[in-house]
Enzyme design. Sequence first.
Site, PDB file in Angstrom:
ATOM      1  CG  PHE A 121      36.193  42.782  46.719  1.00  0.00           C
ATOM      2  CD1 PHE A 121      35.425  43.346  47.726  1.00  0.00           C
ATOM      3  CD2 PHE A 121      36.864  43.638  45.832  1.00  0.00           C
ATOM      4  CE1 PHE A 121      35.309  44.728  47.845  1.00  0.00           C
ATOM      5  CE2 PHE A 121      36.760  45.013  45.957  1.00  0.00           C
ATOM      6  CZ  PHE A 121      35.970  45.564  46.950  1.00  0.00           C
ATOM      7  CE1 TYR A 181      42.875  40.896  36.399  1.00  0.00           C
ATOM      8  CE2 TYR A 181      43.695  43.111  35.998  1.00  0.00           C
ATOM      9  CZ  TYR A 181      42.703  42.268  36.461  1.00  0.00           C
ATOM     10  OH  TYR A 181      41.545  42.793  36.990  1.00  0.00           O
TER      11      TYR A 181
HETATM   12  N1  LIG Z   1      38.906  44.787  42.614  1.00  0.00           N
HETATM   13  C1  LIG Z   1      39.243  45.658  41.679  1.00  0.00           C
HETATM   14  O1  LIG Z   1      39.691  46.758  42.001  1.00  0.00           O
HETATM   15  C2  LIG Z   1      39.081  45.315  40.215  1.00  0.00           C
HETATM   16  C3  LIG Z   1      39.560  46.220  39.272  1.00  0.00           C
HETATM   17  C4  LIG Z   1      39.406  45.915  37.925  1.00  0.00           C
HETATM   18  C5  LIG Z   1      38.770  44.755  37.530  1.00  0.00           C
HETATM   19  N2  LIG Z   1      38.308  43.882  38.457  1.00  0.00           N
HETATM   20  C6  LIG Z   1      37.670  42.648  37.965  1.00  0.00           C
HETATM   21  O2  LIG Z   1      36.522  42.329  38.733  1.00  0.00           O
HETATM   22  C7  LIG Z   1      36.399  40.917  38.859  1.00  0.00           C
HETATM   23  C8  LIG Z   1      36.318  40.534  40.333  1.00  0.00           C
HETATM   24  O3  LIG Z   1      37.480  40.974  41.009  1.00  0.00           O
HETATM   25  P1  LIG Z   1      37.610  40.929  42.611  1.00  0.00           P
HETATM   26  O4  LIG Z   1      38.370  42.097  43.039  1.00  0.00           O
HETATM   27  O5  LIG Z   1      36.284  40.657  43.191  1.00  0.00           O
HETATM   28  O6  LIG Z   1      38.578  39.670  42.781  1.00  0.00           O
HETATM   29  P2  LIG Z   1      38.405  38.349  43.650  1.00  0.00           P
HETATM   30  O7  LIG Z   1      39.675  37.588  43.534  1.00  0.00           O
HETATM   31  O8  LIG Z   1      37.907  38.680  45.020  1.00  0.00           O
HETATM   32  O9  LIG Z   1      37.232  37.603  42.905  1.00  0.00           O
HETATM   33  C9  LIG Z   1      37.420  36.745  41.813  1.00  0.00           C
HETATM   34  C10 LIG Z   1      36.630  35.482  42.068  1.00  0.00           C
HETATM   35  O10 LIG Z   1      36.728  34.626  40.928  1.00  0.00           O
HETATM   36  C11 LIG Z   1      36.920  33.288  41.387  1.00  0.00           C
HETATM   37  N3  LIG Z   1      37.557  32.546  40.314  1.00  0.00           N
HETATM   38  C12 LIG Z   1      38.781  32.746  39.769  1.00  0.00           C
HETATM   39  N4  LIG Z   1      39.012  31.869  38.788  1.00  0.00           N
HETATM   40  C13 LIG Z   1      37.893  31.095  38.688  1.00  0.00           C
HETATM   41  C14 LIG Z   1      37.524  30.012  37.859  1.00  0.00           C
HETATM   42  N5  LIG Z   1      38.348  29.525  36.927  1.00  0.00           N
HETATM   43  N6  LIG Z   1      36.307  29.444  38.032  1.00  0.00           N
HETATM   44  C15 LIG Z   1      35.462  29.934  38.981  1.00  0.00           C
HETATM   45  N7  LIG Z   1      35.760  30.942  39.792  1.00  0.00           N
HETATM   46  C16 LIG Z   1      36.970  31.513  39.651  1.00  0.00           C
HETATM   47  C17 LIG Z   1      37.773  33.454  42.635  1.00  0.00           C
HETATM   48  O11 LIG Z   1      37.742  32.335  43.492  1.00  0.00           O
HETATM   49  C18 LIG Z   1      37.154  34.690  43.268  1.00  0.00           C
HETATM   50  O12 LIG Z   1      36.074  34.354  44.121  1.00  0.00           O
HETATM   51  C19 LIG Z   1      37.598  40.312  38.144  1.00  0.00           C
HETATM   52  O13 LIG Z   1      37.226  39.941  36.853  1.00  0.00           O
HETATM   53  C20 LIG Z   1      38.579  41.466  38.109  1.00  0.00           C
HETATM   54  O14 LIG Z   1      39.472  41.342  37.021  1.00  0.00           O
HETATM   55  C21 LIG Z   1      38.468  44.134  39.795  1.00  0.00           C
END
Ligand SMILES: NC(=O)c1ccc[n+]([C@@H]2O[C@H](COP(=O)([O-])OP(=O)(O)OC[C@H]3O[C@@H](n4cnc5c(N)ncnc54)[C@H](O)[C@@H]3O)[C@@H](O)[C@H]2O)c1
Length: 328
Positions: free
Chosen positions: A12, A155
Amino acid sequence: VKHIIITGGAGFIGSHLCDRFLKEGYAVTAVDNFLTGRAENINHINDPNFSFWQLNVANPDLPLVELDFKLLREYGLHGVLHFACPASPVDFERFPREILEVDSIGTLAAIDIAKHHSARLILASTSEVYGDPQLHPQKENYWGNVNTIGPRACYDEAKRFAEAAVSSEQRWGGLNAGIVRIFNTYGPRMRLNDGRVVPNLCGQGLRGEAFTIHGDGFQTRSFCYVDDLVDGVFKLFESNVQIPVNIGNPQERSIRDFADWVNILTRGKGRDRSRVYHPPREDDPKQRCPDISRAKSLLGWEPKVGLEEGLSKTIAYFKKEMMTNVTH
Ligand SMILES: NC(=O)c1ccc[n+]([C@@H]2O[C@H](COP(=O)([O-])OP(=O)(O)OC[C@H]3O[C@@H](n4cnc5c(N)ncnc54)[C@H](O)[C@@H]3O)[C@@H](O)[C@H]2O)c1
């Protein structure tokens, strides 16, 4: 041309980062194993300075630093944005082991390749490092109140490990890095079924179902539109800031307020949809709201997109998603 690697680039937030950095003239290598991301998030990108690698960044046998990235050969490496990690509470139950691995082994791999090329690293951390905070709103110097054995521990604690790894390398290893503590973010390319309140309400609104509300609905959340978040990450990357920075929208809204807006935007004013009230969720954080004064003063950043605009764009995306899923 400055070249960066974005881990989790098909997720995302990661996919929006790819769009933004390409627009700013960067070359981008996105890596992702599609654990929770999808090819549809990046399929629209048609740019010779973009390259995608499907791989697990937490594979100890294939560390990033040993991979032969095409754009790296061409341009060297200017930065690494480590965003790989499932982020939705439904993923904590499905992928605890993968989360622990990507935030530990994966973060170390991201640090190693950044250090090897003297590149700047941005670590995607989270407001979850504050746990169930006893201080409101949360400032970056608050150390948090985290349960090491709770349902969110895989997490929260993994992200705290990742911050510890990055800060140790900053302190003793000469690493140039920024840590972004991301608060709840929403927008297009979120998964409709990811269990969080915004996609839940939007899905219900679009399907014509009653809105499900846990608790009395007066509990508040603060949500940041993804373009604002990406703008903050971009500014942090281009800065030389070495300390953690909260990026999020400090405007708190009640869940009832969200439901009202989704109702208006999916059905039009005056045609009210019913609400079904459920008992409050046990592990729900009571309240979380960022103090963004550091981002304001060090990066000149603050959110700009209002709830109506952000929700409209998100609902338009979900609508399209639902139509495609019906026809295929
Ligand atoms: N969305 C939020 O509100 C939010 C809030 C706080 C922190 N974050 C952080 O932002 C980052 C992105 O979150 P997001 O919401 O886009 O989530 P998401 O799940 O859409 O994106 C995470 C991506 O990482 C990939 N991924 C996971 N493990 C992997 C690995 N071992 N090797 C390669 N790719 C891998 C997944 O396939 C996915 O495309 C994360 O680190 C998350 O902790 C997001």
